[in-house]
Design a protein around this motif. Structure first.
Motif, short mmCIF file in Angstrom:
data_model
loop_
_atom_site.label_atom_id
_atom_site.label_comp_id
_atom_site.label_asym_id
_atom_site.label_seq_id
_atom_site.Cartn_x
_atom_site.Cartn_y
_atom_site.Cartn_z
N TYR A 238 0.83 -1.21 0.00
CA TYR A 238 0.00 0.00 0.00
C TYR A 238 0.87 1.27 0.00
CZ TYR A 238 -4.15 -2.83 0.62
OH TYR A 238 -5.16 -3.73 0.42
N VAL A 239 2.02 1.22 0.64
CA VAL A 239 2.94 2.35 0.55
C VAL A 239 3.43 2.52 -0.88
CG1 VAL A 239 5.23 3.19 1.25
CG2 VAL A 239 3.67 2.25 2.96
N PHE A 240 3.72 1.41 -1.53
CA PHE A 240 4.13 1.44 -2.94
C PHE A 240 3.02 2.04 -3.80
CE2 PHE A 240 3.81 -0.71 -7.06
CZ PHE A 240 5.00 -0.33 -7.64
N ALA A 241 1.76 1.63 -3.57
CA ALA A 241 0.63 2.15 -4.34
C ALA A 241 0.43 3.64 -4.07
CB ALA A 241 -0.64 1.39 -3.99
N PHE A 242 0.76 4.10 -2.87
CA PHE A 242 0.64 5.52 -2.54
C PHE A 242 1.71 6.36 -3.21
CE2 PHE A 242 1.76 9.13 0.18
CZ PHE A 242 0.54 9.78 0.25
#
Length: 292
Positions: A208-212
């Motif tokens: 989710y950090v990557f997607a953000f």
């Protein structure tokens, strides 16, 4: 166990449908936020999301490998049970050729043991066949498969005394029971040893950090491409992780489960044929995309 010829893609889609909805919503939200004037000025080097994506890929590769190793170990253990069951019955026939009733009793008890082991690993209620046998033999224990192996041992001891079986042959027979107990213990270890939850939490957080961060490293001129990229790449990561999750527990009564019921039926047919039983059941061909 999933079959090569008939694999339901929708089964995997259903497993990650909530994550897909979350990622899609998240991607649209971040995409539109990134299009706001004061946020447009915020850009990060694409190498940062790329580095984070590489870290996620390595963690996913490790988890997938470990999950497959657990699944393959379970299948290997049940493969050993198949071979040992045939060898066990062959030794019974060889060492006690004049005890047909006892041979049939060993075969019946072993078939019940196979079914009881599979059902206890899946944590489902015992089938009617298993329950009726347990009631007829007055077997009541916390670990039913282990109690059935105890019956094997007691029966072997009595037959050895009646037939004056040599110590060498008795050791061979006891060794087979020990191997069944060893295989049962391996299955119980796999069942009761869970994959560390902290690993899943870490992996989900990184995804989710990557997607953000990903939208802030892409060009702002093409909003559609930015949103699509933010959806597709994390969904692929989540799909890989979910595949590892459903494969890491091989005794959970799912389509990727070790086909213990099918293997037990195969062993039952083999044992009944070996003792000369005429009413041998026919193994049904699975009409689904998996067999249990």
């Amino acid at each position: 166990m999933l079959l090569n010829k008939r694999i339901s893609v929708w089964y995997f889609v259903k497993q990650i449908k909530f994550q897909i909805v979350l990622i899609v919503s998240f991607a649209f939200l971040i995409g539109f936020l990134d299009d706001i004037d004061f946020l447009k000025k915020i850009t990060i080097p694409l190498s940062i999301p790329a580095l984070l994506g590489t870290a996620v890929s390595l963690l996913l590769a490790f988890r997938t490998a470990q999950s497959y190793e657990r699944w393959w170990e379970a299948r290997t253990v049940w493969g050993a049970i198949v071979n040992d069951s045939r060898s066990f019955m062959r030794l019974i026939k060889q060492f006690f050729p004049n005890s047909e009733n006892d041979t049939s009793e060993f075969a019946e008890r072993h078939i019940i043991w196979l079914n009881a082991l599979g059902e206890s690993l899946r944590k489902v209620p015992f089938s009617i066949r298993v329950r009726e046998y347990l009631e007829s033999q007055n077997i009541n224990a916390l670990n039913i498969p282990n109690a059935l192996l105890d019956k094997h041992s007691d029966h072997l001891r009595k037959l050895a005394e009646q037939e004056n079986l040599s110590e060498y042959k008795l050791v061979q027979m006891n060794d087979m029971v020990i191997r069944f107990c060893d295989s049962m213990g391996k299955c119980e270890r796999l069942k009761n040893t869970v994959f560390p939850r902290a690993y899943s939490i870490l992996l989900h957080t990184l995804i989710y950090v990557f997607a953000f961060l990903l939208p802030f490293g892409l060009e702002d001129s093409q909003l559609g491409v930015e949103i699509a990229t933010t959806i597709i790449v994390p969904v692929i990561f989540i799909a890989i992780e979910k595949t590892a999750i459903i494969m890491q527990d091989p005794f959970e009564n799912t389509p990727v489960d070790t086909p213990m019921t099918s293997l037990a039926k195969t062993i039952e047919i083999n044992l009944l044929q070996m003792i000369g039983e005429k009413n041998v059941p026919v193994k049904e061909v699975s009409t689904s995309y998996y067999e249990m």
